[in-house]
Design a protein around this motif. Structure first.
Motif, short mmCIF file in Angstrom:
data_model
loop_
_atom_site.label_atom_id
_atom_site.label_comp_id
_atom_site.label_asym_id
_atom_site.label_seq_id
_atom_site.Cartn_x
_atom_site.Cartn_y
_atom_site.Cartn_z
N ALA A 173 0.86 -1.18 0.00
CA ALA A 173 0.00 0.00 0.00
C ALA A 173 0.90 1.23 0.00
O ALA A 173 2.03 1.19 0.49
CB ALA A 173 -0.93 0.02 1.21
N THR A 174 0.41 2.32 -0.57
CA THR A 174 1.18 3.56 -0.64
C THR A 174 0.42 4.68 0.06
O THR A 174 -0.78 4.87 -0.21
CB THR A 174 1.44 3.95 -2.11
OG1 THR A 174 2.19 2.91 -2.73
CG2 THR A 174 2.20 5.27 -2.20
N VAL A 175 1.11 5.38 0.94
CA VAL A 175 0.53 6.55 1.60
C VAL A 175 1.15 7.79 0.94
O VAL A 175 2.37 7.86 0.78
CB VAL A 175 0.84 6.54 3.11
CG1 VAL A 175 0.29 7.82 3.77
CG2 VAL A 175 0.23 5.31 3.76
N TYR A 176 0.32 8.74 0.54
CA TYR A 176 0.82 9.93 -0.13
C TYR A 176 0.04 11.15 0.35
O TYR A 176 -0.95 11.04 1.07
CB TYR A 176 0.70 9.78 -1.65
CG TYR A 176 -0.71 9.56 -2.14
CD1 TYR A 176 -1.51 10.63 -2.55
CD2 TYR A 176 -1.27 8.28 -2.17
CE1 TYR A 176 -2.81 10.43 -2.99
CE2 TYR A 176 -2.56 8.07 -2.61
CZ TYR A 176 -3.33 9.15 -3.01
OH TYR A 176 -4.61 8.94 -3.44
N GLY A 177 0.49 12.31 -0.04
CA GLY A 177 -0.18 13.55 0.35
C GLY A 177 0.69 14.38 1.26
O GLY A 177 1.89 14.12 1.47
N ASN A 178 0.11 15.40 1.86
CA ASN A 178 0.86 16.37 2.67
C ASN A 178 0.35 16.38 4.11
O ASN A 178 -0.85 16.25 4.37
CB ASN A 178 0.69 17.77 2.07
CG ASN A 178 1.54 18.81 2.77
OD1 ASN A 178 2.76 18.73 2.74
ND2 ASN A 178 0.89 19.78 3.41
N THR A 198 -5.52 2.98 5.42
CA THR A 198 -5.19 2.25 4.19
C THR A 198 -6.10 1.04 4.12
O THR A 198 -6.42 0.43 5.14
CB THR A 198 -3.72 1.78 4.19
OG1 THR A 198 -3.49 0.92 5.30
CG2 THR A 198 -2.76 2.96 4.23
N SER A 199 -6.53 0.69 2.93
CA SER A 199 -7.39 -0.48 2.74
C SER A 199 -6.62 -1.58 2.04
O SER A 199 -5.66 -1.33 1.31
CB SER A 199 -8.63 -0.12 1.93
OG SER A 199 -8.27 0.31 0.63
N PHE A 200 -7.03 -2.82 2.26
CA PHE A 200 -6.38 -3.95 1.62
C PHE A 200 -7.33 -5.14 1.62
O PHE A 200 -8.33 -5.16 2.35
CB PHE A 200 -5.05 -4.30 2.32
CG PHE A 200 -5.20 -4.68 3.77
CD1 PHE A 200 -5.30 -6.00 4.16
CD2 PHE A 200 -5.23 -3.69 4.76
CE1 PHE A 200 -5.42 -6.36 5.49
CE2 PHE A 200 -5.35 -4.03 6.10
CZ PHE A 200 -5.45 -5.37 6.46
N TYR A 201 -7.02 -6.13 0.78
CA TYR A 201 -7.82 -7.34 0.66
C TYR A 201 -7.03 -8.53 1.19
O TYR A 201 -5.80 -8.58 1.05
CB TYR A 201 -8.20 -7.62 -0.80
CG TYR A 201 -9.21 -6.64 -1.36
CD1 TYR A 201 -10.57 -6.81 -1.12
CD2 TYR A 201 -8.79 -5.57 -2.12
CE1 TYR A 201 -11.49 -5.93 -1.63
CE2 TYR A 201 -9.72 -4.66 -2.65
CZ TYR A 201 -11.07 -4.86 -2.40
OH TYR A 201 -11.98 -3.97 -2.91
N ASP A 202 -7.75 -9.49 1.78
CA ASP A 202 -7.09 -10.74 2.12
C ASP A 202 -7.20 -11.70 0.93
O ASP A 202 -7.77 -11.35 -0.11
CB ASP A 202 -7.66 -11.34 3.41
CG ASP A 202 -9.10 -11.84 3.26
OD1 ASP A 202 -9.64 -11.81 2.13
OD2 ASP A 202 -9.68 -12.28 4.26
N SER A 327 -3.37 4.52 -1.31
CA SER A 327 -3.84 3.67 -2.40
C SER A 327 -3.23 2.30 -2.25
O SER A 327 -2.14 2.14 -1.68
CB SER A 327 -3.46 4.26 -3.76
OG SER A 327 -2.05 4.33 -3.89
N ARG A 328 -3.93 1.30 -2.75
CA ARG A 328 -3.39 -0.06 -2.70
C ARG A 328 -2.38 -0.25 -3.83
O ARG A 328 -2.60 0.18 -4.94
CB ARG A 328 -4.52 -1.08 -2.84
CG ARG A 328 -5.41 -1.16 -1.61
CD ARG A 328 -6.54 -2.17 -1.80
NE ARG A 328 -7.58 -1.66 -2.67
CZ ARG A 328 -7.81 -2.10 -3.89
NH1 ARG A 328 -7.07 -3.07 -4.39
NH2 ARG A 328 -8.78 -1.60 -4.62
N GLY A 329 -1.26 -0.89 -3.53
CA GLY A 329 -0.25 -1.15 -4.53
C GLY A 329 0.79 -0.06 -4.60
O GLY A 329 0.69 0.98 -3.95
N ASP A 330 1.83 -0.30 -5.43
CA ASP A 330 2.86 0.71 -5.63
C ASP A 330 2.44 1.64 -6.76
O ASP A 330 1.27 1.63 -7.18
CB ASP A 330 4.22 0.05 -5.91
CG ASP A 330 4.17 -0.88 -7.13
OD1 ASP A 330 3.26 -0.71 -7.96
OD2 ASP A 330 5.04 -1.75 -7.24
N GLY A 335 0.84 -5.33 -6.31
CA GLY A 335 0.60 -5.64 -4.90
C GLY A 335 -0.70 -5.11 -4.37
O GLY A 335 -0.96 -5.19 -3.17
N ALA A 336 -1.55 -4.54 -5.26
CA ALA A 336 -2.78 -3.89 -4.79
C ALA A 336 -3.80 -4.88 -4.24
O ALA A 336 -4.54 -4.59 -3.31
CB ALA A 336 -3.41 -3.08 -5.91
N GLY A 337 -3.86 -6.08 -4.84
CA GLY A 337 -4.88 -7.03 -4.43
C GLY A 337 -6.24 -6.65 -4.99
O GLY A 337 -6.43 -5.54 -5.51
#
Length: 459
Positions: A173-178, A198-202, A327-330, A335-337
Motif C-alpha cells: 500500500a502507498t501513503v501519499y499527500g501532505n 489504508t485499505s487492503f484485501y485478504d 492507495s493499494r499497490g505501488d 501488490g494492490a490485491g
C-alpha cells in the motif's frame, strides 16, 4: 443463315446470364461482406470454310488467309471480385471488420466455412456465433492466460473458467499527500491525532481497513522539527467493525517492522526541514527506509497477509492543508490485491485477442480470433448466408489459421465491411447488357425475315 440465328440465340443466353449476375450484385448492394461477381464472354467454335495457305514463289502466287464463320458466344467465366468493401461504423463491439486479407473461420456439424461478414453474437453457452448459429473459430487460453495457437476451436467467451476473476491478497500500500507540521490535530494534547487509513484485501477477497494516527510528541522521537510519529490504531472489517484495537489491547504478535527489527511506538516519519520532502521512516533518523511492514496479521485470520508493506516515500511536509491519503499497490499498481469479480464486458483488439473486463478491475485474455488465408481467395465457392467454402483451386485450410497481425492486417471492432458492389458500374453494365441483348434479338429477327424472303421465291 441458320448459323446467324443460332449465334443470336447464344448471344441472348450469355447476356441473360450476365444480367442474372448484375441483378444478384445489385440485390446484394447492402449485404454485409458481400463480394460482387462479373461475367466474361468468349467466342465459340469456328467453322472453317477455307484454310490458310502460304505463298508459292514458283507459281508466283501469294498466301491466303483462313476463312472462318463463328458459331456464337459462350460464358467464359463468372469471377468473384475479392476487393475490400468500405467500412460501416456500428459501435457494436461484436461487429468486426477485417482490414486486409483473410476470412473469419466459422463452422458447425456440417463443416468449416469462411466469411468476411463479421456480424457476431454471444449465445447462451457463451460462444461467439454468426446470426445463423455457426460458431466463430479461434484459439483458447491456457491456465496462465496465454493464447495457445494450435488447432482452431469454437471461441467461448463466457466459459465457467472465465466467468469469474479470483481474489488476490494485498501485499503493498502507498501513503501519499501532505501533512502540515502545525496542523492542530498533530498537537500532543490531541487524543486522536491526525487519522488516516489504508485499505487492503485478504486472499479470500474480503476488504479490511487499517487506521493510523500521526502526532507530534511532547518529547523524544517525533517531537523535533520535521518529525511526526506514526501509530497503529485499529483494524476494521468491510462493515466497519473493529477487529483489532491497537491502542487499548494491542496483540503482541502484530508489529510494525523495519526489515527484521520491530519499531513499536517509536516509529517516526522524517522530513527535510529545508525542502519539506520525505527523508525516511524508522525509529532513528540515521537508519531510515522508504517503507515499513505490518507483520503477522495472519494471526487474526489465516487469509490475511503475513507481511503488509506500507510505502510512505510520497509524503511531504509543506505549509498548507493536510491531506494524507492512500492507495493499494505501488506506483504501477503492483501488490494492490482485489476482491473476487465477475465478467462484465469484453473487447476485441486489433490483433483479434478478446480481452475480458471484470467487476473488480482485472482484465485478462479470453481467446483470440483466427483468420484463414488462401493462395487464391477468388477460387472459394459461395454457399449462401455470406459463407464461402474451400475448393481445389482456392487452396486448403490447414485447420490452424493465422494471426491477423502476421498477415499485415488488423481487426476493427464496432465496424462492419460493406458490400463491394459499385452501383455506378452495375448500372452501366446493365445498359450495355440490355443493348447487347437487343442487338442479338435483332439478329434473329433479321435472319427470320431473310428466310421468309427465301421461302417467298417459290411463289
Amino acid at each position: 443463315m441458320m448459323r446467324s440465328m443460332y449465334a443470336g440465340v447464344s448471344g441472348l443466353r450469355v447476356h441473360q446470364t450476365q444480367m442474372d449476375v448484375i441483378g444478384n450484385n445489385i440485390a446484394n448492394v447492402n449485404t454485409v461482406g458481400f463480394k460482387s461477381e462479373r461475367a466474361t464472354f468468349s467466342d465459340m467454335y469456328y467453322q472453317t470454310l477455307q484454310g490458310a495457305s502460304a505463298s508459292n514463289p514458283e507459281t508466283e502466287s501469294g498466301g491466303t488467309n483462313p476463312m472462318q464463320i463463328g458459331l456464337g458466344v459462350s460464358i467464359n467465366s463468372i469471377d468473384t471480385l475479392m476487393t475490400e468493401g468500405a467500412a460501416q461504423r456500428t459501435d457494436n463491439p461484436l461487429d468486426v471488420k477485417i482490414e486486409g486479407d483473410g476470412f473469419f473461420v466459422v463452422g458447425d456439424a456440417s463443416g468449416t466455412y469462411f466469411t468476411r461478414a463479421g456480424v457476431f453474437q454471444v449465445d447462451s453457452a457463451g460462444y461467439l456465433t454468426t446470426p445463423d448459429g455457426m460458431t466463430l473459430q479461434g484459439w483458447p487460453v491456457d491456465e496462465d492466460g496465454k493464447i495457445v495457437q494450435g488447432q482452431v476451436d469454437p471461441l467461448q467467451i463466457y466459459s465457467p473458467d472465465q466467468a469469474y476473476s479470483e481474489p488476490v491478497g494485498t501485499t503493498k500500500a502507498t501513503v501519499y499527500g501532505n501533512i502540515e507540521e502545525n496542523d492542530e490535530r498533530l498537537d500532543s494534547g490531541n487524543t486522536t491525532g491526525y487519522v488516516f487509513t489504508t485499505s487492503f484485501y485478504d486472499e479470500m477477497g474480503y476488504k479490511y481497513t487499517m487506521e493510523y494516527s500521526l502526532a507530534k510528541e511532547s518529547s523524544g522521537p517525533g517531537s523535533n522539527p520535521g518529525e511526526v510519529s506514526l501509530n497503529l490504531e485499529k483494524l476494521k472489517d468491510s462493515d466497519g467493525n473493529i477487529i483489532v484495537d491497537f491502542e487499548n489491547s494491542p496483540p503482541a504478535s502484530i508489529q510494525m517492522m523495519q526489515g527484521v527489527n520491530s519499531l513499536g511506538t517509536d516509529t517516526v516519519i522524517f522530513f527535510d526541514t529545508t525542502t519539506g520532502k520525505f527523508s525516511g521512516i524508522g525509529d532513528d533518523s540515521a537508519t531510515v527506509t522508504d517503507s515499513i511492514s505490518i507483520a503477522n496479521l495472519d494471526v487474526v485470520k489465516d487469509s490475511l497477509p503475513n507481511d503488509l508493506i506500507i510505502d510512505f516515500s510520497s509524503m511531504t511536509m509543506y505549509a498548507g492543508q493536510s491531506n494524507v491519503e492512500s492507495s493499494r499497490g505501488d506506483s504501477q499498481g503492483f501488490g494492490a490485491g482485489r476482491e473476487a469479480g465477475t465478467l462484465s464486458s469484453f473487447t476485441i483488439g486489433a490483433d483479434g485477442i478478446v480481452t475480458g473486463k471484470y467487476s473488480n478491475g482485472e482484465t485478462k485474455s479470453l481467446g483470440q480470433i483466427a483468420i484463414a488465408t488462401f493462395s487464391n481467395p477468388a477460387g472459394l465457392q459461395k454457399v449462401g448466408s455470406n459463407l464461402f467454402e474451400a475448393t481445389p483451386n482456392s487452396g486448403d485450410f490447414d485447420g490452424i489459421g493465422d494471426d491477423i497481425t502476421s498477415t499485415g492486417g488488423a481487426l476493427t471492432s464496432g465496424v462492419l465491411e460493406m458490400s463491394n458492389v459499385d452501383l455506378s458500374k452495375e448500372f452501366t453494365d446493365m445498359i450495355v447488357t440490355q443493348r447487347g441483348y437487343q442487338a442479338n434479338s435483332r439478329i434473329i429477327t433479321v435472319s427470320d425475315e431473310m428466310l421468309q424472303e427465301l421461302v417467298g421465291l417459290v411463289r
